[in-house]
Design a protein around this motif. Sequence first.
Motif, PDB file in Angstrom:
ATOM      1  N   LEU A  47       0.830  -1.200   0.000  1.00  0.00           N
ATOM      2  CA  LEU A  47       0.000   0.000   0.000  1.00  0.00           C
ATOM      3  C   LEU A  47       0.868   1.255   0.000  1.00  0.00           C
ATOM      4  O   LEU A  47       0.646   2.186  -0.788  1.00  0.00           O
ATOM      5  CB  LEU A  47      -0.926  -0.013   1.222  1.00  0.00           C
ATOM      6  CG  LEU A  47      -1.716   1.268   1.496  1.00  0.00           C
ATOM      7  CD1 LEU A  47      -2.643   1.603   0.334  1.00  0.00           C
ATOM      8  CD2 LEU A  47      -2.521   1.129   2.801  1.00  0.00           C
ATOM      9  N   GLN A  48       1.855   1.271   0.879  1.00  0.00           N
ATOM     10  CA  GLN A  48       2.719   2.442   0.964  1.00  0.00           C
ATOM     11  C   GLN A  48       3.497   2.649  -0.335  1.00  0.00           C
ATOM     12  O   GLN A  48       3.659   3.780  -0.801  1.00  0.00           O
ATOM     13  CB  GLN A  48       3.671   2.284   2.158  1.00  0.00           C
ATOM     14  CG  GLN A  48       2.947   2.312   3.503  1.00  0.00           C
ATOM     15  CD  GLN A  48       3.817   1.858   4.659  1.00  0.00           C
ATOM     16  OE1 GLN A  48       4.801   1.124   4.462  1.00  0.00           O
ATOM     17  NE2 GLN A  48       3.460   2.271   5.870  1.00  0.00           N
ATOM     18  N   HIS A  59      -2.152   6.686   5.708  1.00  0.00           N
ATOM     19  CA  HIS A  59      -2.919   5.461   5.498  1.00  0.00           C
ATOM     20  C   HIS A  59      -3.510   5.047   6.845  1.00  0.00           C
ATOM     21  O   HIS A  59      -2.801   4.573   7.735  1.00  0.00           O
ATOM     22  CB  HIS A  59      -2.018   4.353   4.943  1.00  0.00           C
ATOM     23  CG  HIS A  59      -1.472   4.656   3.584  1.00  0.00           C
ATOM     24  ND1 HIS A  59      -2.279   4.811   2.481  1.00  0.00           N
ATOM     25  CD2 HIS A  59      -0.199   4.842   3.158  1.00  0.00           C
ATOM     26  CE1 HIS A  59      -1.530   5.065   1.428  1.00  0.00           C
ATOM     27  NE2 HIS A  59      -0.272   5.095   1.801  1.00  0.00           N
ATOM     28  N   MET A  80       1.074   2.991  10.008  1.00  0.00           N
ATOM     29  CA  MET A  80      -0.327   3.250   9.705  1.00  0.00           C
ATOM     30  C   MET A  80      -0.932   4.216  10.719  1.00  0.00           C
ATOM     31  O   MET A  80      -0.504   4.297  11.872  1.00  0.00           O
ATOM     32  CB  MET A  80      -1.126   1.951   9.737  1.00  0.00           C
ATOM     33  CG  MET A  80      -0.724   0.921   8.695  1.00  0.00           C
ATOM     34  SD  MET A  80      -1.225   1.380   7.021  1.00  0.00           S
ATOM     35  CE  MET A  80      -3.023   1.241   7.143  1.00  0.00           C
ATOM     36  N   THR A 282      -6.208   7.587   3.338  1.00  0.00           N
ATOM     37  CA  THR A 282      -6.886   6.376   2.876  1.00  0.00           C
ATOM     38  C   THR A 282      -7.392   5.604   4.087  1.00  0.00           C
ATOM     39  O   THR A 282      -6.900   5.789   5.204  1.00  0.00           O
ATOM     40  CB  THR A 282      -5.957   5.459   2.045  1.00  0.00           C
ATOM     41  OG1 THR A 282      -4.993   4.830   2.919  1.00  0.00           O
ATOM     42  CG2 THR A 282      -5.236   6.242   0.959  1.00  0.00           C
TER      43      THR A 282
END
Length: 434
Positions: A47-48, A59, A80, A282
Amino acid sequence: MVTGSQAALRRERILTAAIRQRLIDPDDALLAGFVDLDGVADSVAALQQAFRGSVSVLHAFAAKANPLVPLLKELRGLGMGCEVASAGELAQALAAGFAPEQIVFDSPAKTRAELRQALELGVAVNADNFQELDRIGDLLATCSSTSRIGIRINPQVGAGSIAASSTATATSKFGIALEDDGNMQRLLRAYREHPWLTWVHAHVGSQGCPLDLIAEGIAKTVAFADKVNAEIGRRQITGIDIGGGLPVDFDTDDTTPGFDTYVAHLRDHAPALFTGAYRIVTEFGHSLLSKNGFTAAYVEYTKTSGGRPIAITHAGAQVATRTVFQPDSWPLRVAAHHPTGARKTGPLVAQDIAGPLCFAGDVIARARRLPALVPGDVVTILDTGAYCFSAPYHFNTLPEPAVYGVRTGPRGDVRFELLRPAQTIDDLVTRASH
């Protein structure tokens, strides 16, 4: 990239070690959950990496997917933030050590007390409706706050294949409907009148929602932010919370679509999101954890009814609620194992995998082709890292199972960490007595 056969071997190694250590046991621990912490770290890194090169991005893990405090601590350590949707989830996020500025509060039914706490702490807040926005304004008149405050809009781009997972339909319960009569002007007036209102939030949906639909909803949100800033004549909206929403492949061990594919769709539909004009938040959860967890349960009995073999196991609606009540929308894979944990082989037989609850619909899988199960075997219910450990169904007063985090060493050794202890019968009686 981990192949399907590698993932299956890894689960077998974890299950075998868990049985050997009696974390799952036919007498004392009939059911247990496992979260692959190495896999979680890989998913967070993916994701990162997908958003790398973008502007400032937070995130925020959607705590509803799995709010166990030790797991939240793990995610915090991976960089996160945390998105919460209730006072309980907020308390869990704080207990896990998240700083208030790393937390986003998104409940559609926030009370005055909950809002006051969030504002006093400096937790980011997304208002769900105009009444809540007025309530926030009243509270800010009596106290100062460092909270980032936004409005959740509904871009009304339509539904995917699962209506219950689509949150941007014309009549969704979430957010302010962008295209309803008068709402655009009311929103513009709200941003013009409230200097503290500097964010906008949207979430289109997740499972069953195609990426183009999600990206279209985000594009409308970016266009809305641009319109607000242009009409007000200043950079009023400085950040956009784009929610989460990456669907999960429940048919294979593949992690497709990946976060890189998701970002590619966003770049195609909403290039302005990546210009540096806006900070980004996100809120992924389901897509980060589902593939990184499984549930293991013993087969207690087997029988045949109407010619159909049925395995009665200890995993049912109490751990896979969505699957039992919406099997077509939330199917789960099942694997068969010997009592040692070794994967069963042999001729495939269509059989039902039923749970222990006392209602007829408590079935995890119907006519699933697996090697014939017998009492004492173990089934693993795959892709249960999200929701299955955070949404227990308490019918028949069954205790919640233990959940373990798992790490694998360089030589293949398996180490377990208790994320949640098993609930005892005494615990259940105490809860029902006071």
